[in-house]
Design an enzyme around this catalytic site. Structure first.
Site, PDB file in Angstrom:
ATOM      1  N   GLY A 124       0.810  -1.214   0.000  1.00 36.44           N
ATOM      2  CA  GLY A 124       0.000   0.000   0.000  1.00 36.44           C
ATOM      3  C   GLY A 124       0.840   1.258   0.000  1.00 36.44           C
ATOM      4  O   GLY A 124       0.473   2.272  -0.599  1.00 36.44           O
ATOM      5  N   CYS A 125       1.989   1.208   0.653  1.00 42.30           N
ATOM      6  CA  CYS A 125       2.840   2.393   0.805  1.00 42.30           C
ATOM      7  C   CYS A 125       3.575   2.763  -0.480  1.00 42.30           C
ATOM      8  O   CYS A 125       3.944   3.922  -0.667  1.00 42.30           O
ATOM      9  CB  CYS A 125       3.869   2.168   1.905  1.00 42.30           C
ATOM     10  SG  CYS A 125       3.174   1.829   3.528  1.00 42.30           S
ATOM     11  N   ILE A 126       3.819   1.798  -1.359  1.00 39.71           N
ATOM     12  CA  ILE A 126       4.613   2.069  -2.559  1.00 39.71           C
ATOM     13  C   ILE A 126       3.740   2.299  -3.785  1.00 39.71           C
ATOM     14  O   ILE A 126       4.265   2.502  -4.892  1.00 39.71           O
ATOM     15  CB  ILE A 126       5.625   0.942  -2.838  1.00 39.71           C
ATOM     16  CG1 ILE A 126       4.924  -0.376  -3.166  1.00 39.71           C
ATOM     17  CG2 ILE A 126       6.568   0.771  -1.649  1.00 39.71           C
ATOM     18  CD1 ILE A 126       5.874  -1.484  -3.619  1.00 39.71           C
TER      19      ILE A 126
END
Length: 368
Positions: free
Chosen positions: A356-358
């Protein structure tokens, strides 16, 4: 030509849709920072290739990559992934990229939050972030998309919206003095309502322990649908995550969304604790640019830090006994999507986040 607007999304009838709404494409940034990723970022690059290749089966993917890494990335990524040359300090598109907003006529615009590397000079993760400050603006220019410049520091990983007027975030992050500066809590609350066009904000006290971003919501709990929240869980009362998950469950179970619906909270058991090893630490560049990490240091690992594509949900796997049960629970909540586990996400986690963060979704403007 793309314009920087003087109004707000709320004034113009634009809002952040739910993460399950149709996408035009997914944006990512190629990792190369050897002070963030061990082994000269090569293991991280391999993991990013796995994620981008998987998502490219669901929708187009654009990877931003430095001039120095362009040929390397082109050789390793499938031809279906578009490369765009861009200078960056780090590789977390969810946080430095724009939040795309839509209206009921199918138009798309972008919100450009102020970015200070997760806290600036008060506990932030990098000493320099001047390149990342401009990523959102550059993405919107590339896409010829009108831009709203928000007046507050915020990151996409700190924001969970249901597309129907509800936002969940944490006080630990967005009301942290290293984000708010001189602004009051009330001013931050109002800015979020103005720039995400939500009616109700559920302010949780904290995010996951061991999360170096000051408690991003996307490690702790995320919307799977309006009224449905997936929550990172553990039954181990000796784990610091237990108390946070229990408190979050109690709060959300007694909350309603902006439409007045009670929230359904679905527990997703976390992987077993993941910590930096001596071997990993030995291949990590230590300098004054990025936060130092230590052998044995635990990392916030979760399965809800996923990416929802047009046809599938891409869930991080850690070669852990809880991988398959987590996939099954998440699949139950997405009957219209295939849930795809992406192996080897420990190599992303070592940088401080997960799938989700990338990734950052550019919505098409359509609604389902």
């Amino acid at each position: 030509m793309a314009k920087t607007l003087k109004t707000t999304p709320s004034q113009d009838g634009f809002y952040v849709p739910g993460a399950w709404q149709p996408k035009k494409q997914c944006w990512m940034i190629w990792p190369q920072q050897s002070d963030v990723w061990p082994a000269g970022a090569k293991l991280a690059q391999a993991a990013f290739v796995r994620v981008a290749s998987a998502i490219a089966d669901s929708e187009p993917v654009t990877m931003c990559v430095s001039a120095a890494q362009f040929q390397n990335a082109r050789a390793r990524l499938p031809d279906t992934v578009r490369l765009v040359e861009m200078s960056t300090n780090d590789a977390w598109m969810r946080d430095s990229g724009p939040n795309f907003v839509i209206n009921d006529q199918g138009q798309v615009r972008g919100v450009d939050w102020q970015f200070n590397s997760w806290g600036g000079h008060i506990g932030g993760l990098r000493n320099h972030w001047e390149l990342d400050e401009h990523i959102a603006h550059k993405v919107l220019e590339i896409e010829n998309t009108d831009r709203y410049k928000a007046p507050i520091v915020a990151e996409g990983g700190a924001l969970q919206a249901d597309g129907e007027g509800t936002l969940i975030t944490t006080r630990q992050c967005l009301l942290n003095p290293n984000r708010t500066g001189e602004r009051s809590d009330e001013e931050v609350d109002q800015a979020l309502k103005d720039y995400m066009n939500v009616e109700k904000i559920i302010w949780l006290p904290t995010g996951c322990p061991f999360d170096e971003t000051d408690g991003h919501i996307d490690d702790l709990c995320v919307f799977a649908a309006p009224g449905v929240v997936l929550l990172t869980w553990t039954e181990d009362k000796n784990d610091p995550q237990y108390e946070v998950s229990q408190l979050t469950y109690d709060i959300l179970s007694n909350e309603t969304d902006a439409k007045g619906r009670p929230l359904k909270v679905v527990k997703v058991h976390q992987p077993n604790p993941i910590c930096w090893t001596e071997e990993e630490h030995a291949t990590f560049d230590r300098n004054a640019e990025a936060i130092a990490r230590q052998p044995g240091e635990r990392i916030a690992a979760t399965y809800v830090n996923y990416y929802i594509g047009n046809s599938a949900v891409f869930v991080p796997l850690y070669d852990d006994p809880n991988d398959e049960p987590a996939l099954a629970v998440i699949q139950d909540q997405f009957p219209n999507h295939k849930v795809v586990g992406v192996p080897g996400c420990r190599d992303i986690l070592l940088g401080g986040g997960s799938i989700g963060c990338i990734t950052q979704a550019q919505f098409s403007g359509e609604t389902r």
